[in-house]
Structures are given as structure tokens and as C-alpha cells.
Write an enzyme that holds these catalytic residues in place. Structure first.
Site: not given
Ligand SMILES: NC(=O)c1ccc[n+]([C@@H]2O[C@H](COP(=O)([O-])OP(=O)(O)OC[C@H]3O[C@@H](n4cnc5c(N)ncnc54)[C@H](OP(=O)(O)O)[C@@H]3O)[C@@H](O)[C@H]2O)c1
Length: 310
Positions: A62, A64, A127, A131
Site C-alpha cells: 500500500a 502508506t 490516504y 483506502k
Molecule cells: N502503517 C499503519 O499505521 C497502518 C495503519 C492502518 C492500516 N494499515 C494498512 O496495513 C497494510 C500494511 O501496512 P504496513 O504498515 O505494513 O505498511 P508499510 O510498512 O509502509 O509497507 C507497505 C509496503 O507496500 C509496498 N508498496 C508501496 N507501493 C507499492 C507498489 N506500487 N507495488 C508494490 N509494493 C508497494 C512498500 O514497498 P517498498 O518496500 O518497496 O517501499 C512497502 O513494502 C496497508 O494496507 C496499510 O494501508 C497500515
């Protein structure tokens, strides 16, 4: 066959740990070479999924960066709104189960009641809007799916609030932290474990348990309890101090959202009601504080597996 997209993120890494690396599991990221792991490359993504024809697609990828999304709306929409829709259409075509993740930021943050899955969404930020559009595209696709909405995701991998607080507490004598946004930090490991539990219930032949198959749709997934960023920071820094770290920080002061302007607006009430998931899994969520303390220990005592705490 399980395909995980976004395998380098916090959740992606947690899924890798939980599922385990095996030839029948494919973990893709933007760095993947043999297959397309860029979810915004529609042609490449389609070719990859149609070629592999997995039983289960897990989308942990995503855009993020919540504040950056206000400027880079197109990129946020491509990753968070369009790509999940493409995955869902393919999942419907090949009869795969799609698991996707969303956020408390789909809500406007009004009131104090924990949000239920059926409550009206009214995101405050690009954002959140992106989503929500992703969720809607999946729901409309007819694919078998689970969407897990989480809040304040963190882990010992990657960058997150917990690690930022640990870093700042080594550098500054006072930290000012928002005390009027309510929610709960969700460890990526818990999100990954809940994902596997849902898979086990929903996919006979892959270790399905005797409970009934949960309905497809949206589930709120977060630990028990509630807090503010300020109280969360206090817990993190006190835990660090008990380990002899965070020595620079002498004071943590509560501030309001208004005192800390950001590009994107964030909900004041991010509490999520998780009863639906608890009913489906037949288990209660973990306590948020215990997970935070364990993570502080893992990060500071060097049991984390990456070196991104700078
Ligand atoms: N983080 C939060 O606080 C939070 C809160 C609520 C919900 N969520 C949701 O939970 C889920 C997981 O979040 P997370 O915290 O694990 O996020 P994260 O650590 O920011 O990881 C997101 C990953 O998505 C990858 N990504 C971004 N654009 C991409 C693309 N075009 N193609 C392929 N990969 C791509 C990034 O790749 P790179 O490593 O190459 O940059 C990164 O590895 C997401 O759906 C997010 O919206 C997150």
C-alpha cells in the site's frame, strides 16, 4: 499456492514469518525480478497472477505515507484504490481468495464509540479516501475476500511511531505528543496471525478448523484496549528507560492535534470494535500494552532482524 504482495513492509515481513518460506508460497515486492511485484503495474500484476493462479492472494502492499498522499494523490490512488480492484477482478476470475488490509482512517473520527464494520465511512484524508475506494472495488468484484481494517500498525521491522519515539528519546530532552487522538497500536504480527486464522477457517484442505467459514467482507482487527499517542509514547519510553535507554528524554508533554499541524487530517476517534472478528475466530485479541513492551525489548535488545533503527 499463496502469493503475498508488499513483502518488504511491516505486515509483509510479519506474513513471511507467519506463513514461512516454502516453494508453494511466493513473496513479491517492488524489488522482485522473476515476477512483477509492483501493484501499480496493472499489466505486469495481471500477468503475474494469471500465470501463477494462486489459491490465495494476500495484498500487504500500500501507499502508506499519509501526509505525502495529500501531494501525491495519483500515486496513492493507483496503489490503494486501483490495484486492489485489479487484484479482486483477477481473484474472481481464477476463484482465488483475496485478503486485503485497510485502515481506521476511512472514518471521520467523530464521537467516542468504537467503529463497527457497518458504520458510515467519511475519510478526512487522501490516504483514507484511497483506502476506502480500494475496499469498495474489492466488495464490488464478487471475489471471495476478507478486508482487515487495522489501526496504528507497528512492528520491529520498518518505520513506525514506536521506533520514532525510541530514536527521539535518545536525542531530545522533551517530546511533545498528541493526546486527543484515540485508538490502539496493532502489531503487524497480530494482523498476520489473524490473517492465517481466517485462511484456516475459510479454506478447507489448507488446515480448515471445524468452526463455520466466516462471511466474506470487512473485519476490524486490533488488540484490546485504547490509548492516545501520548500514553503510547509514555509506555514506550518508560519501557526503554527500564532497559537503560532513552536517557536524553526527561519530559513527555501532551499536546492537541491543533498544536501539531500535518498535511493530512487524522481522525480523533480511531477506536475499532473488533467483536465481529472475535466471533469469527473464537478468540480474544491480545492486550496492546504487552505487545508494545515486547517490541521495545526486541528493538532495543537487538533481537530485531533489520537494522533500520537509526
Ligand atoms: N502503517 C499503519 O499505521 C497502518 C495503519 C492502518 C492500516 N494499515 C494498512 O496495513 C497494510 C500494511 O501496512 P504496513 O504498515 O505494513 O505498511 P508499510 O510498512 O509502509 O509497507 C507497505 C509496503 O507496500 C509496498 N508498496 C508501496 N507501493 C507499492 C507498489 N506500487 N507495488 C508494490 N509494493 C508497494 C512498500 O514497498 P517498498 O518496500 O518497496 O517501499 C512497502 O513494502 C496497508 O494496507 C496499510 O494501508 C497500515
Amino acid at each position: 499456492m499463496i502469493v503475498v504482495l508488499g513483502s518488504r513492509g511491516q505486515l509483509g515481513q510479519a506474513l513471511k514469518d507467519a506463513i514461512g518460506e516454502a516453494p508453494e508460497h511466493l513473496f513479491l515486492s517492488r524489488a522482485s525480478r522473476d515476477y512483477c511485484g509492483d501493484i501499480t503495474d496493472t499489466a505486469g500484476l495481471t500477468e503475474t497472477l494469471m500465470d501463477i493462479r494462486p489459491n490465495i492472494i494476500i495484498n500487504a502492499a500500500a501507499f502508506t505515507a499519509v501526509d505525502l498522499a495529500e501531494q501525491e494523490m495519483e500515486a496513492a490512488m493507483a496503489a490503494n484504490a486501483k490495484a486492489p480492484g485489479v487484484m479482486a477482478q483477477i481473484a474472481a476470475k481464477i476463484n482465488a481468495l483475496l485478503i486485503h488490509y485497510s485502515t481506521d482512517y476511512v472514518f471521520d473520527g467523530s464521537g467516542q464509540k468504537p467503529w463497527e464494520e457497518t458504520d458510515a465511512c467519511a475519510p478526512l484524508s487522501v490516504y483514507g479516501k484511497s483506502k476506502l475506494l480500494g475496499e469498495q472495488a474489492i466488495s464490488a468484484s464478487g471475489a471471495k475476500h476478507f478486508i482487515l481494517r487495522a489501526s496504528w500498525v507497528y512492528s520491529h521491522h520498518g518505520n513506525n511511531f514506536l521506533k520514532t519515539m525510541l530514536r527521539l528519546a535518545e536525542e531530545r530532552d522533551e517530546l511533545r505528543v498528541i493526546n486527543d487522538q484515540w485508538g490502539v497500536p496493532t502489531h503487524a504480527d497480530y494482523l498476520a496471525a489473524a490473517t492465517l486464522d481466517l485462511i484456516n477457517l475459510a479454506t478447507p484442505g489448507l488446515g480448515a478448523k471445524s468452526q463455520s467459514v466466516p462471511d466474506w467482507g470487512i473485519y476490524h482487527c486490533a488488540p484490546a484496549g485504547e490509548t492516545t499517542w501520548f500514553d503510547y509514547a509514555r509506555l514506550v519510553i518508560n519501557a526503554a528507560k527500564s532497559l537503560g535507554k532513552a536517557q536524553a528524554c526527561k519530559k513527555i508533554s501532551p499536546i492537541t492535534t491543533q498544536e501539531y499541524p500535518t498535511a493530512a487530517r487524522r481522525p480523533l476517534n480511531s477506536r475499532l470494535n473488533t467483536s465481529k472478528l472475535q466471533m469469527a475466530l473464537g478468540t480474544a485479541p491480545p492486550d496492546w500494552q504487552e505487545d508494545v513492551m515486547t517490541t521495545v525489548h526486541a528493538v532495543l535488545m537487538g533481537t530485531e532482524t533489520d537494522d533500520d533503527l537509526q
